[in-house]
Design an enzyme around this catalytic site. Structure first.
Site, mmCIF file in Angstrom:
data_model
loop_
_atom_site.group_PDB
_atom_site.id
_atom_site.type_symbol
_atom_site.label_atom_id
_atom_site.label_comp_id
_atom_site.label_asym_id
_atom_site.label_seq_id
_atom_site.Cartn_x
_atom_site.Cartn_y
_atom_site.Cartn_z
ATOM 1 N N SER A 23 -2.726 11.583 74.256
ATOM 2 C CA SER A 23 -2.356 10.288 73.665
ATOM 3 C C SER A 23 -2.433 9.168 74.700
ATOM 4 C CB SER A 23 -0.953 10.362 73.056
ATOM 5 O OG SER A 23 -0.023 10.823 74.007
ATOM 6 N N ASN A 110 10.358 14.564 74.360
ATOM 7 C CA ASN A 110 10.717 14.259 72.962
ATOM 8 C C ASN A 110 11.695 13.094 72.864
ATOM 9 O OD1 ASN A 110 9.106 16.421 72.495
ATOM 10 N ND2 ASN A 110 10.705 17.782 71.716
ATOM 11 N N THR A 155 0.152 -22.320 36.790
ATOM 12 C CA THR A 155 0.549 -20.952 36.491
ATOM 13 C C THR A 155 -0.679 -20.347 35.816
ATOM 14 O OG1 THR A 155 1.429 -21.484 34.302
ATOM 15 C CG2 THR A 155 2.992 -21.591 36.127
ATOM 16 N N HIS A 156 -0.918 -19.070 36.052
ATOM 17 C CA HIS A 156 -2.139 -18.401 35.560
ATOM 18 C C HIS A 156 -3.394 -19.144 36.016
ATOM 19 C CE1 HIS A 156 0.557 -16.264 32.732
ATOM 20 N NE2 HIS A 156 1.163 -17.441 32.673
ATOM 21 N N SER A 277 -22.893 -20.558 58.126
ATOM 22 C CA SER A 277 -23.744 -19.500 57.596
ATOM 23 C C SER A 277 -24.997 -19.424 58.448
ATOM 24 C CB SER A 277 -24.120 -19.822 56.150
ATOM 25 O OG SER A 277 -25.300 -19.140 55.799
ATOM 26 N N LYS A 283 -23.404 -24.852 54.906
ATOM 27 C CA LYS A 283 -22.171 -24.153 54.590
ATOM 28 C C LYS A 283 -21.093 -24.244 55.657
ATOM 29 C CE LYS A 283 -21.529 -21.257 51.791
ATOM 30 N NZ LYS A 283 -21.292 -19.935 51.207
ATOM 31 N N ASN A 285 -17.700 -22.075 55.902
ATOM 32 C CA ASN A 285 -17.012 -20.981 55.211
ATOM 33 C C ASN A 285 -15.583 -20.777 55.716
ATOM 34 O OD1 ASN A 285 -19.290 -20.361 53.688
ATOM 35 N ND2 ASN A 285 -20.097 -19.023 55.293
ATOM 36 N N GLU A 290 -10.421 -15.617 54.730
ATOM 37 C CA GLU A 290 -10.846 -14.366 54.093
ATOM 38 C C GLU A 290 -10.439 -13.166 54.940
ATOM 39 O OE1 GLU A 290 -15.083 -14.938 53.271
ATOM 40 O OE2 GLU A 290 -14.555 -17.006 52.854
ATOM 41 N N TYR A 317 11.277 17.635 66.682
ATOM 42 C CA TYR A 317 9.961 17.108 67.063
ATOM 43 C C TYR A 317 8.812 17.973 66.569
ATOM 44 C CZ TYR A 317 6.109 15.148 69.645
ATOM 45 O OH TYR A 317 4.903 14.565 69.958
ATOM 46 N N GLN A 322 3.195 12.164 67.010
ATOM 47 C CA GLN A 322 2.359 11.396 67.933
ATOM 48 C C GLN A 322 1.446 10.419 67.164
ATOM 49 O OE1 GLN A 322 0.772 13.143 71.709
ATOM 50 N NE2 GLN A 322 -1.182 12.962 70.670
ATOM 51 N N LYS A 325 1.965 6.023 66.817
ATOM 52 C CA LYS A 325 1.704 4.842 67.652
ATOM 53 C C LYS A 325 0.519 4.011 67.221
ATOM 54 C CE LYS A 325 3.963 7.318 71.087
ATOM 55 N NZ LYS A 325 3.817 8.517 70.225
HETATM 56 N N1 ARG Z 1 2.644 12.340 73.627
HETATM 57 C C1 ARG Z 1 3.727 12.854 72.847
HETATM 58 C C2 ARG Z 1 4.019 11.904 71.686
HETATM 59 O O1 ARG Z 1 3.540 10.814 71.666
HETATM 60 C C3 ARG Z 1 4.942 12.980 73.687
HETATM 61 C C4 ARG Z 1 5.873 14.068 73.238
HETATM 62 C C5 ARG Z 1 5.348 15.368 73.565
HETATM 63 N N2 ARG Z 1 6.255 16.399 73.239
HETATM 64 C C6 ARG Z 1 5.819 17.644 72.989
HETATM 65 N N3 ARG Z 1 6.710 18.504 72.672
HETATM 66 N N4 ARG Z 1 4.558 17.935 73.033
HETATM 67 O O2 ARG Z 1 4.692 12.230 70.734
#
Ligand code: ARG
Length: 455
Positions: A23, A110, A155-156, A277, A283, A285, A290, A317, A322, A325
């Site tokens: 990650s 974790n 409206t509408h 354009s 044009k 735009n 959009e 966990y 993961q 993110k």
């Molecule tokens: N990179 C992991 C995450 O974003 C960190 C936690 C990892 N823990 C594990 N038990 N593998 O969640």
């Protein structure tokens, strides 16, 4: 390359599996939060008598050096750096030696990742709120400058009643204000510290969790260590708040895109906020609008995808977590551009009050005409019906309702009197809606003031 968890493995991880697991490419964004969390943790270990003051000082100065290397972009990653937590600890240990290996005492990635991500999200929310306030200010300023410019209200998408530019524009202020409230609530649910929950059953050393929470600017601590490492409600909350903000921007965008068509011509985008354009030289735009409209779909997708990820997850966990993110970072990055862009669009917008005035046709006053009969004692339902007949009579003759003579009106209802002509006045119509939130000048000034007070 030495792995954090290599001890029980006889063979190295497959290269593709490593790529699949790593990650670091995206969680590197949390380097500062990881280092802040670790500095607090080192202090917590001193309080728990698990590190001496000297050891902690060495570790903290090492962590500060790691931070500098990130800031100066001189830190070189190692193949074994699977995530930001691993990378920071590995580099720290290179700098300070074996004592670096004591930092992870009582801690797990974790609770570490949950801590880092909450810290990152807390500052992200504040950033979005500041940008949201920027857009709200642009709306209030533009509304104030054109507060009483009359225009048809819809409206509408059909002509309905007269409103003003200020009234229409401020109608997009309040959704953003609700977003502000929502973001504040999300911040509150995010600012809860999971640190000290370790892998999932709690730290085995006397860690002062309240102290750690305070050090890091959290408002409270979690009260169940299994929940603490698995709780990603704050991510779902963030993505929902981002989606709502995105939806609000999309509605403002859509309406402005419509208003800048040749057919409407109510507004003109500044050249800095429009594009041309490649083939049609004439044009201009509204791509900006959009794109903002389109990005709402992406934000909604991030929310839906993440909810699917956390559905049915077993306790504590799981690596699925993961996947929290990237959608959140993407939602943040999307708003981080869309909000200032929209603030720019609004603050540089010019309106064409003549085009608006040209669309003010008497039909918009039909409700006012019904209200006139109501003031003369007729129940509204009957008044509504009579004005329907007036509209029909005018339509049959191909004229506006205002062109009917008093005699013709009286042919439909004898309640029509000389004073009826006073109704055919757009300003009077606006000012007759004098309730809070209405279109009268007094009501609009009050609304504007209320909006300003919130900024
Ligand atoms: N990179 C992991 C995450 O974003 C960190 C936690 C990892 N823990 C594990 N038990 N593998 O969640």
């Amino acid at each position: 390359m030495s792995k954090l968890w290599g001890g029980r493995f006889a063979r190295p991880t497959d290269t593709v599996v490593r790529q699949f697991h790593d990650s670091l490419p995206f969680d590197v964004r949390m380097y500062n939060e990881d280092i802040r969390g670790s500095i607090a943790w080192a202090k917590g270990l001193v309080k728990a008598d698990m590190l001496t003051e000297d050891e902690a000082a060495t570790i903290i100065s090492g962590l500060e050096q790691v931070r500098t290397e990130f800031e100066e972009d001189t830190l070189v990653f190692d193949e074994g750096d699977e995530d930001i937590h691993t990378a920071v600890e590995r580099r720290l240990t290179e700098i300070v030696g074996d004592v670096g290996g004591k930092l992870h005492t009582g801690r797990s990635r974790n609770d570490q990742v949950a801590t880092d991500f909450r810290l990152w999200t807390m500052q992200a929310i504040r950033h979005i709120q500041a940008q949201l306030a920027g857009l709200q200010a642009a709306i209030v300023n533009h509304a104030e400058a054109n507060l009483m410019v009359p225009m048809p209200g819809y409206t509408h998408l059909q002509h309905a009643q007269p409103v003003t530019w200020g009234h229409w524009l401020l109608s997009h202020f309040w959704p953003l204000q609700r977003d502000q409230e929502r973001w504040t609530e999300v911040w509150g649910r995010t600012a809860v510290s999971p640190l000290g929950s370790a892998a999932f059953a709690g730290a085995a050393f006397p860690i002062d969790r309240e102290f750690l929470a305070q050090e890091l600017g959290f408002k409270a601590i979690t009260l169940n260590s299994q929940d603490a490492v698995s709780d990603r409600d704050f991510v779902a909350d963030f993505l929902y708040a981002a989606t709502m903000t995105g939806l609000h921007l999309s509605r403002l965008s859509e309406q402005l895109a419509l208003y800048c068509t040749t057919e409407f011509g109510f507004v003109r985008l500044d050249d800095a906020y429009a594009t041309g354009s490649s083939i049609m030289p004439q044009k201009k735009n509204p791509d900006t609008l959009e794109l903002t409209r389109g990005k709402a779909g992406r934000l909604l997708g991030n929310l839906a995808g993440f909810l699917a990820t956390i559905k049915g997850l077993p306790s504590s966990y799981d690596k699925d977590l993961q996947e929290d993110k990237e959608p959140l970072f993407d939602a943040f990055d999307t708003l981080d551009l869309a909000l200032p862009v929209m603030a720019g669009v609004v603050s540089t917008l010019t309106i064409n009050s003549d085009k608006m005035a040209a669309q003010l046709e008497p039909g918009l006053l039909a409700t006012d005409l019904a209200d006139y009969l109501v003031r003369r004692g007729l129940p509204f339902r009957q008044a509504h019906h009579i004005i329907g007949e007036v509209v029909q009579a005018a339509e049959a003759r191909g004229i506006e309702i205002t062109a009917l003579t008093l005699a013709e009106l009286q042919g439909i209802s004898e309640l029509f009197g000389e004073g009826v002509t006073a109704v055919f006045n757009f300003e009077a119509s606006l000012n007759s809606r004098d309730v809070p939130g209405g279109t009268s000048e007094k009501a609009l000034q009050a609304q504007l003031q209320a909006a300003r007070n919130l900024l």
